[in-house]
Design a protein around this motif. Structure first.
Motif, mmCIF file in Angstrom:
data_model
loop_
_atom_site.group_PDB
_atom_site.id
_atom_site.type_symbol
_atom_site.label_atom_id
_atom_site.label_comp_id
_atom_site.label_asym_id
_atom_site.label_seq_id
_atom_site.Cartn_x
_atom_site.Cartn_y
_atom_site.Cartn_z
ATOM 1 N N VAL A 23 3.648 -3.606 -3.144
ATOM 2 C CA VAL A 23 3.916 -2.522 -4.111
ATOM 3 C C VAL A 23 3.749 -1.179 -3.414
ATOM 4 O O VAL A 23 3.019 -1.066 -2.418
ATOM 5 C CB VAL A 23 2.952 -2.575 -5.312
ATOM 6 C CG1 VAL A 23 3.313 -3.711 -6.234
ATOM 7 C CG2 VAL A 23 1.515 -2.691 -4.835
ATOM 8 N N GLU B 61 2.370 2.676 -2.868
ATOM 9 C CA GLU B 61 1.016 3.265 -3.012
ATOM 10 C C GLU B 61 0.775 3.773 -4.429
ATOM 11 O O GLU B 61 -0.311 3.643 -4.990
ATOM 12 C CB GLU B 61 0.839 4.437 -2.024
ATOM 13 C CG GLU B 61 0.680 4.034 -0.583
ATOM 14 C CD GLU B 61 -0.665 3.361 -0.314
ATOM 15 O OE1 GLU B 61 -1.654 3.689 -1.013
ATOM 16 O OE2 GLU B 61 -0.736 2.494 0.586
ATOM 17 N N ALA C 151 1.685 2.719 -7.189
ATOM 18 C CA ALA C 151 1.464 1.735 -8.255
ATOM 19 C C ALA C 151 -0.011 1.415 -8.436
ATOM 20 O O ALA C 151 -0.426 0.858 -9.452
ATOM 21 C CB ALA C 151 2.233 0.470 -7.944
ATOM 22 N N MET C 152 -0.847 1.790 -7.438
ATOM 23 C CA MET C 152 -2.267 1.445 -7.517
ATOM 24 C C MET C 152 -3.034 2.424 -8.419
ATOM 25 O O MET C 152 -2.903 3.629 -8.256
ATOM 26 C CB MET C 152 -2.885 1.452 -6.126
ATOM 27 C CG MET C 152 -4.317 0.941 -6.124
ATOM 28 S SD MET C 152 -4.963 0.733 -4.468
ATOM 29 C CE MET C 152 -5.209 2.415 -3.985
ATOM 30 N N GLU D 6 -5.171 -7.937 -11.943
ATOM 31 C CA GLU D 6 -4.414 -7.421 -10.799
ATOM 32 C C GLU D 6 -5.401 -6.981 -9.723
ATOM 33 O O GLU D 6 -6.353 -6.254 -10.023
ATOM 34 C CB GLU D 6 -3.564 -6.209 -11.218
ATOM 35 C CG GLU D 6 -2.502 -6.541 -12.249
ATOM 36 C CD GLU D 6 -1.747 -5.303 -12.705
ATOM 37 O OE1 GLU D 6 -0.829 -5.437 -13.522
ATOM 38 O OE2 GLU D 6 -2.071 -4.188 -12.229
ATOM 39 N N TYR E 44 -5.706 -5.282 -5.757
ATOM 40 C CA TYR E 44 -4.939 -4.544 -4.750
ATOM 41 C C TYR E 44 -5.622 -4.682 -3.398
ATOM 42 O O TYR E 44 -6.805 -4.351 -3.262
ATOM 43 C CB TYR E 44 -4.823 -3.064 -5.147
ATOM 44 C CG TYR E 44 -3.994 -2.880 -6.403
ATOM 45 C CD1 TYR E 44 -2.625 -2.621 -6.308
ATOM 46 C CD2 TYR E 44 -4.565 -2.999 -7.651
ATOM 47 C CE1 TYR E 44 -1.858 -2.474 -7.458
ATOM 48 C CE2 TYR E 44 -3.810 -2.862 -8.803
ATOM 49 C CZ TYR E 44 -2.453 -2.598 -8.701
ATOM 50 O OH TYR E 44 -1.694 -2.451 -9.822
ATOM 51 N N ARG F 191 -0.132 -6.553 -4.118
ATOM 52 C CA ARG F 191 -0.752 -6.737 -5.436
ATOM 53 C C ARG F 191 -0.816 -8.222 -5.755
ATOM 54 O O ARG F 191 0.203 -8.909 -5.690
ATOM 55 C CB ARG F 191 0.030 -6.017 -6.510
ATOM 56 C CG ARG F 191 -0.575 -6.219 -7.887
ATOM 57 C CD ARG F 191 -0.057 -5.271 -8.910
ATOM 58 N NE ARG F 191 1.386 -5.464 -9.129
ATOM 59 C CZ ARG F 191 2.127 -4.642 -9.854
ATOM 60 N NH1 ARG F 191 1.598 -3.541 -10.375
ATOM 61 N NH2 ARG F 191 3.407 -4.877 -10.009
#
Ligand SMILES: Nc1ncnc2c1ncn2[C@@H]1O[C@H](COP(=O)(O)OP(=O)(O)OP(=O)(O)O)[C@@H](O)[C@H]1O
Ligand SMILES: [Mg+2]
Length: 427
Positions: free
Chosen positions: A79, A81, A83-84, A123, A125, A134
């Motif tokens: 994913v 960056e 999206a974290m 989820e 990371y 992810r």
């Protein structure tokens, strides 16, 4: 250890206490179950499940074979960056989420974030060689079904059961309230219809009360019948005697006439006493106006009495005839044993007080109970020149006060130094 300090904070009424008795165990039970079950059991289960999951994640991290992840039901996606999330997330009521995040962070020092956005997915990371990864898997892999559902269930059903039991309880308490009302009314001389009802014990108490009330009423009736019967029957021969004496010579008849007069007065006293306080129904009366009328009437009859003070206004349910007789008795005592009488009326939120004071010798504290008894006359020597009373005056006052749920209190007058007699009636 004493819990007396707790008393002011506890409810006084039966309803409040019953509610407390009802609620206390339920709430305690809920709390204990929540703490023990959620804290211990759910935490332990979550810990175990998370540890199993940690082993599976290690397996996925240690291999490049995508089939392993698929087989373990973990989806791994690269994913961007952005999206974290900025920090670990979880829902506020998600207690087991705390344990999940803690265990995961402890197992993987390089784990960046644990996001528990909703109840369904987890989820994670990680930063891999090719960028941000992810890991997504089902929440059911790491914690038992949601503990907050248990909490909600407990609270809802707890509240429901409390309401239902309170409704039942109210039906159980109502007969007690009714009995208390009937007993209170009877104490104030009113007869309210009452039928024993409720649980066996309450019903037994109710029946005992009804029997007692009937017995007391019968006794009052008998006393009235007897006294008025005797007095009434004696009147006719007494009148004949008086007529006969009138035929005799003046100086022979005079002492005997005095005796006949005394007897006449005695009989009148009996009749008054017999009629007692029970006659008539209580009606709302302005006590200040009533006492003013009594005092005015007595002043016109040359009695040295004044109404010195009145406080408060309003109406109180009273039997006007009874109260009139009581106040007149107190005033005539005051002017018989003293020289003048002062009357004051105090009407407050909770009580009515009619006070009669005089400047006579008063009654010493140890003789006050004695003075209230029927036919009691104190120290005849002291009162010799005051004429002979029957000794019923004060007992009639006591009777009247009681019939209104009140009392007669004797004390020493601060103002005049003689007797201070208070009729106190609760409103
Ligand atoms: N104001 C008073 N001061 C001093 N003594 C009193 C006073 N009122 C009552 N007493 C005493 O209490 C006794 C009882 O009073 P009570 O009014 O019952 O009877 P009585 O006045 O003697 O007779 P009756 O009122 O029936 O004609 C009296 O005999 C008297 O000794
Ligand atoms: Mg008297």
């Amino acid at each position: 250890m004493s819990f007396r300090w707790l008393k002011p904070y506890l409810p006084r009424g039966l309803y409040g206490r019953a509610t407390l008795i009802l609620l206390l165990p339920v709430v305690t039970l809920l709390l204990v179950v929540s703490v023990v079950f959620i804290q211990r059991h759910f935490e332990g289960v979550t810990e175990q499940m998370t540890n199993t999951m940690i082993r599976e994640i290690r397996l996925v991290l240690g291999t490049d074979d995508p089939e392993v992840a698929e087989m373990l039901d973990i989806s791994v996606q690269p994913v961007p960056e952005a999206a974290m999330p900025a920090q670990d997330t979880r829902l506020w009521y998600d207690f087991s989420g705390i344990v999940v995040a803690r265990e995961l962070h402890a197992a993987f020092p390089d784990l960046l974030r644990v996001a528990l956005a909703d109840d369904d997915v987890v989820e994670l990371y990680f930063r891999g060689s090719g960028g941000l990864l992810r890991f997504v898997f089902d929440r059911r892999h790491v914690s038992a079904s949601q503990p907050h559902q248990l909490l909600v269930n407990m609270v809802v059903f707890g509240a429901l059961m409390t309401v239902i039991s309170f409704l039942y309880l109210r039906n159980q308490l109502r007969p007690i309230t009714r009995l208390a009302e009937a007993a209170d009314a009877f104490g104030r001389g009113r007869h309210v219809p009452y039928r024993p009802a409720g649980a066996t014990e309450v019903r037994a108490a109710g029946r005992a009360f009804v029997d007692m009330r009937a017995r007391i009423e019968r006794q009052i009736e008998q006393r009235t019948l007897m006294l008025s019967g005797v007095s009434h029957d004696l009147r006719t021969p007494l009148t004949r005697l008086r007529l006969g004496l009138a035929m005799l010579g003046e100086e022979e008849a005079a002492p005997m006439l005095r005796d006949v007069d005394d007897m006449q007065r005695l009989l009148d006293g009996f009749l008054d006493f017999a009629r007692g306080a029970q006659e008539g129904e209580a009606e709302p009366v302005d006590p200040v106006a009533l006492v003013r009328r009594i005092v005015d009437d007595m002043r016109r009859a040359q009695v040295a009495v004044t109404l010195v003070e009145t406080e408060g206004t309003g109406e109180v349910p009273l039997r006007a005839d009874g109260v009139r007789r009581a106040v007149e008795n107190l005033i005539s005592n005051a002017v018989r044993y003293g020289t003048c009488a002062e009357v004051s009326v105090t009407l407050s939120e909770r009580s009515l007080r009619i006070r009669v004071e005089d400047d006579g010798p008063g009654i010493p504290p140890e003789s006050r109970d004695e003075a209230l008894r029927p036919f009691a006359r104190l120290e005849p020597a002291r009162n010799q020149n005051r004429g002979t009373g029957v000794g019923l005056g004060l007992s009639i006052v006591v009777d009247v006060a009681r019939a209104h749920g009140g009392a007669l209190r004797l004390g020493e007058s601060a103002r005049l130094g003689g007797l201070c007699a208070d009729i106190v009636i609760a409103r």
